[in-house]
Design a protein around this motif. Structure first.
Motif, PDB file in Angstrom:
ATOM      1  N   PRO A   1       0.833  -1.214   0.000  1.00 39.33           N
ATOM      2  CA  PRO A   1       0.000   0.000   0.000  1.00 39.33           C
ATOM      3  C   PRO A   1       0.864   1.259   0.000  1.00 39.33           C
ATOM      4  N   THR A   2       0.438   2.226  -0.770  1.00 37.48           N
ATOM      5  CA  THR A   2       1.131   3.512  -0.830  1.00 37.48           C
ATOM      6  C   THR A   2       0.607   4.401   0.287  1.00 37.48           C
ATOM      7  N   PRO A   3       1.497   4.967   1.118  1.00 39.19           N
ATOM      8  CA  PRO A   3       1.012   5.861   2.181  1.00 39.19           C
ATOM      9  C   PRO A   3       0.309   7.079   1.589  1.00 39.19           C
TER      10      PRO A   3
END
Length: 61
Positions: free
Chosen positions: A8-10
């Protein structure tokens, strides 16, 4: 063939809105004799018809 799960991309929270009008910036105004709430509203909140917003604001004496 099994692929790894995506990382997941922050996500950064959105920046707070920048105040654009003097009223949003928290300015003060000293009322002088002859001024009207309509004129003050026109200058600070963008329209003479918004004078109730000025009237509803807290005052300092």
């Amino acid at each position: 063939m099994t692929l790894p799960a995506p990382v997941p991309t922050p996500v950064e929270p959105p920046a707070p809105a920048t105040p654009t009008t003097p009223a949003e910036q928290g300015c003060t105004h000293t009322v002088v004799s002859g001024e009207t709430l309509s004129a003050i509203a026109s200058r600070y909140v963008g329209g003479e018809g918004r004078h109730p917003e000025i009237y509803a604001r807290p005052t300092r004496h």
